[in-house]
Write a protein that holds these residues in place. Structure first.
Motif, PDB file in Angstrom:
ATOM      1  N   UNK A  34       0.837  -1.206   0.000  1.00 49.20           N
ATOM      2  CA  UNK A  34       0.000   0.000   0.000  1.00 49.20           C
ATOM      3  C   UNK A  34       0.871   1.254   0.000  1.00 49.20           C
ATOM      4  N   UNK A  35       1.916   1.251   0.808  1.00 50.35           N
ATOM      5  CA  UNK A  35       2.848   2.387   0.852  1.00 50.35           C
ATOM      6  C   UNK A  35       3.529   2.583  -0.510  1.00 50.35           C
ATOM      7  N   UNK A  36       3.913   1.476  -1.138  1.00 51.20           N
ATOM      8  CA  UNK A  36       4.540   1.549  -2.461  1.00 51.20           C
ATOM      9  C   UNK A  36       3.585   2.149  -3.488  1.00 51.20           C
ATOM     10  N   UNK A  37       2.338   1.692  -3.491  1.00 47.77           N
ATOM     11  CA  UNK A  37       1.342   2.217  -4.430  1.00 47.77           C
ATOM     12  C   UNK A  37       1.154   3.721  -4.208  1.00 47.77           C
ATOM     13  N   UNK A  38       1.038   4.131  -2.954  1.00 51.63           N
ATOM     14  CA  UNK A  38       0.880   5.559  -2.640  1.00 51.63           C
ATOM     15  C   UNK A  38       2.055   6.369  -3.176  1.00 51.63           C
ATOM     16  N   UNK A  39       3.248   5.879  -2.945  1.00 50.76           N
ATOM     17  CA  UNK A  39       4.456   6.564  -3.410  1.00 50.76           C
ATOM     18  C   UNK A  39       4.485   6.657  -4.931  1.00 50.76           C
ATOM     19  N   UNK A  40       4.224   5.540  -5.621  1.00 50.41           N
ATOM     20  CA  UNK A  40       4.310   5.515  -7.082  1.00 50.41           C
ATOM     21  C   UNK A  40       3.225   6.370  -7.726  1.00 50.41           C
ATOM     22  N   UNK A  41       2.028   6.414  -7.123  1.00 48.62           N
ATOM     23  CA  UNK A  41       0.916   7.161  -7.722  1.00 48.62           C
ATOM     24  C   UNK A  41       0.769   8.569  -7.160  1.00 48.62           C
ATOM     25  N   UNK A  42       1.533   8.874  -6.107  1.00 46.68           N
ATOM     26  CA  UNK A  42       1.450  10.205  -5.516  1.00 46.68           C
ATOM     27  C   UNK A  42       0.116  10.483  -4.866  1.00 46.68           C
ATOM     28  N   UNK A  43      -0.447   9.485  -4.192  1.00 44.68           N
ATOM     29  CA  UNK A  43      -1.740   9.656  -3.547  1.00 44.68           C
ATOM     30  C   UNK A  43      -1.624   9.289  -2.065  1.00 44.68           C
ATOM     31  N   UNK A  44      -2.668   9.598  -1.317  1.00 46.08           N
ATOM     32  CA  UNK A  44      -2.629   9.339   0.124  1.00 46.08           C
ATOM     33  C   UNK A  44      -3.117   7.917   0.432  1.00 46.08           C
ATOM     34  N   UNK A  45      -2.742   7.438   1.596  1.00 39.77           N
ATOM     35  CA  UNK A  45      -3.063   6.074   2.004  1.00 39.77           C
ATOM     36  C   UNK A  45      -4.569   5.830   2.094  1.00 39.77           C
ATOM     37  N   UNK A  46      -5.341   6.854   2.425  1.00 39.80           N
ATOM     38  CA  UNK A  46      -6.783   6.633   2.534  1.00 39.80           C
ATOM     39  C   UNK A  46      -7.453   6.437   1.172  1.00 39.80           C
ATOM     40  N   UNK A  47      -6.722   6.637   0.086  1.00 42.49           N
ATOM     41  CA  UNK A  47      -7.258   6.405  -1.254  1.00 42.49           C
ATOM     42  C   UNK A  47      -6.975   4.993  -1.766  1.00 42.49           C
ATOM     43  N   UNK A  48      -6.170   4.229  -1.018  1.00 36.17           N
ATOM     44  CA  UNK A  48      -5.695   2.925  -1.491  1.00 36.17           C
ATOM     45  C   UNK A  48      -6.165   1.803  -0.569  1.00 36.17           C
ATOM     46  N   UNK A  49      -6.734   0.774  -1.184  1.00 30.97           N
ATOM     47  CA  UNK A  49      -7.102  -0.445  -0.471  1.00 30.97           C
ATOM     48  C   UNK A  49      -6.572  -1.630  -1.262  1.00 30.97           C
ATOM     49  N   UNK A  50      -5.989  -2.583  -0.545  1.00 31.24           N
ATOM     50  CA  UNK A  50      -5.601  -3.852  -1.144  1.00 31.24           C
ATOM     51  C   UNK A  50      -6.643  -4.857  -0.661  1.00 31.24           C
ATOM     52  N   UNK A  51      -7.516  -5.272  -1.563  1.00 31.01           N
ATOM     53  CA  UNK A  51      -8.592  -6.197  -1.187  1.00 31.01           C
ATOM     54  C   UNK A  51      -8.123  -7.627  -1.433  1.00 31.01           C
ATOM     55  N   UNK A  52      -8.242  -8.435  -0.399  1.00 29.41           N
ATOM     56  CA  UNK A  52      -7.875  -9.848  -0.487  1.00 29.41           C
ATOM     57  C   UNK A  52      -9.055 -10.688  -0.049  1.00 29.41           C
ATOM     58  N   UNK A  53      -9.578 -11.478  -0.981  1.00 26.86           N
ATOM     59  CA  UNK A  53     -10.681 -12.378  -0.684  1.00 26.86           C
ATOM     60  C   UNK A  53     -10.196 -13.810  -0.834  1.00 26.86           C
ATOM     61  N   UNK A  54     -10.656 -14.722   0.012  1.00 25.41           N
ATOM     62  CA  UNK A  54     -10.213 -16.114  -0.098  1.00 25.41           C
ATOM     63  C   UNK A  54     -10.453 -16.673  -1.504  1.00 25.41           C
ATOM     64  N   UNK A  55      -9.417 -17.328  -2.035  1.00 25.90           N
ATOM     65  CA  UNK A  55      -9.530 -17.948  -3.354  1.00 25.90           C
ATOM     66  C   UNK A  55      -9.403 -16.999  -4.526  1.00 25.90           C
ATOM     67  N   UNK A  56      -9.077 -15.735  -4.254  1.00 23.02           N
ATOM     68  CA  UNK A  56      -8.974 -14.736  -5.324  1.00 23.02           C
ATOM     69  C   UNK A  56      -7.648 -13.996  -5.231  1.00 23.02           C
ATOM     70  N   UNK A  57      -7.179 -13.523  -6.367  1.00 25.25           N
ATOM     71  CA  UNK A  57      -5.981 -12.690  -6.384  1.00 25.25           C
ATOM     72  C   UNK A  57      -6.286 -11.367  -5.683  1.00 25.25           C
ATOM     73  N   UNK A  58      -5.287 -10.755  -5.045  1.00 30.64           N
ATOM     74  CA  UNK A  58      -5.539  -9.447  -4.433  1.00 30.64           C
ATOM     75  C   UNK A  58      -5.891  -8.415  -5.506  1.00 30.64           C
ATOM     76  N   UNK A  59      -6.731  -7.477  -5.125  1.00 36.70           N
ATOM     77  CA  UNK A  59      -7.125  -6.412  -6.037  1.00 36.70           C
ATOM     78  C   UNK A  59      -6.729  -5.073  -5.456  1.00 36.70           C
ATOM     79  N   UNK A  60      -6.343  -4.172  -6.339  1.00 38.88           N
ATOM     80  CA  UNK A  60      -6.042  -2.807  -5.957  1.00 38.88           C
ATOM     81  C   UNK A  60      -7.295  -1.970  -6.173  1.00 38.88           C
ATOM     82  N   UNK A  61      -7.715  -1.297  -5.097  1.00 37.16           N
ATOM     83  CA  UNK A  61      -8.834  -0.371  -5.195  1.00 37.16           C
ATOM     84  C   UNK A  61      -8.310   1.035  -4.946  1.00 37.16           C
ATOM     85  N   UNK A  62      -8.676   1.942  -5.820  1.00 37.69           N
ATOM     86  CA  UNK A  62      -8.329   3.355  -5.667  1.00 37.69           C
ATOM     87  C   UNK A  62      -9.625   4.121  -5.473  1.00 37.69           C
TER      88      UNK A  62
END
Length: 190
Positions: A34-62
């Motif tokens: 999450x910190x890496x995504x914030x740094x690379x995209x220049x956005x704040x942490x409250x804009x980024x979620x890493x969603x992980x559901x059982x049996x599924x690949x993690x998803x990036x939510x902005x």
């Protein structure tokens, strides 16, 4: 924590999780991603979620919306890595180098006849390392395509493979789709 750019738009973060229970290690690598995504995209942490559901690949939510930018996470022993790809799908995998019971059969069933043949002629000193690299590459490729691990079948050659610099005793690979290519639709992911 270490972060490296593999190529423009592809970044990997890694950390050692020694003496940390697995659930806490999962939290740590997701926080680092999450910190890496914030740094690379220049956005704040409250804009980024890493969603992980059982049996599924993690998803990036902005801002609550699923992003076309890819993320992938892997753990092996006391080592964890995560990848962020600003241009789309990504898969990452690490494996500890170790002797695998019935390596020949496992290689044939999951890595295919070419890998099995390479392992058969490798010195015993190199066999476990070669197996770990081949396994990590296969897993990362499947993750990039959004496919679950299953018995061997050839995968499309629409991906770019990068070996990772990882601590001794580990093998690591990150895979991205070639520009202009789409992942092959598949059901699920492990």
């Amino acid at each position: 924590m270490e972060s490296v750019m593999i190529e423009p738009g592809l970044h990997v973060v890694s950390l050692m999780t020694a003496r940390v229970p697995r659930p806490q290690a999962r939290v740590q690598i997701r926080a680092a991603l999450r910190e890496l995504v914030c740094l690379r995209l220049g956005i704040s942490a409250d804009e980024v979620t890493i969603r992980s559901l059982p049996g599924c690949a993690p998803q990036l939510l902005l801002n609550g919306q699923v992003s076309a930018q890819g993320v992938s996470i892997t753990h092996a022993g006391q080592f964890a890595c995560a990848a962020f790809h600003s241009h789309g799908a990504v898969g990452i995998d690490v494996m500890q180098v170790q002797q695998v019971p019935d390596m020949d059969r496992v290689a044939l069933d999951y890595l295919g006849p070419e890998v099995r043949a390479m392992l058969a002629i490798a010195s015993s000193a190199r066999r476990a390392d070669m197996f770990a690299h081949a396994w990590a590459q296969r897993e990362a490729h499947l993750k990039c395509l959004g496919q679950a691990l299953e018995e061997f079948k050839p995968l499309p050659g629409n991906c770019r493979v990068h070996a990772l610099t990882v601590p001794d005793g580990f093998a690591g690979v990150v895979v991205t789709l070639l520009p202009g290519r789409a992942a092959v639709p598949a059901g699920g992911y492990h």
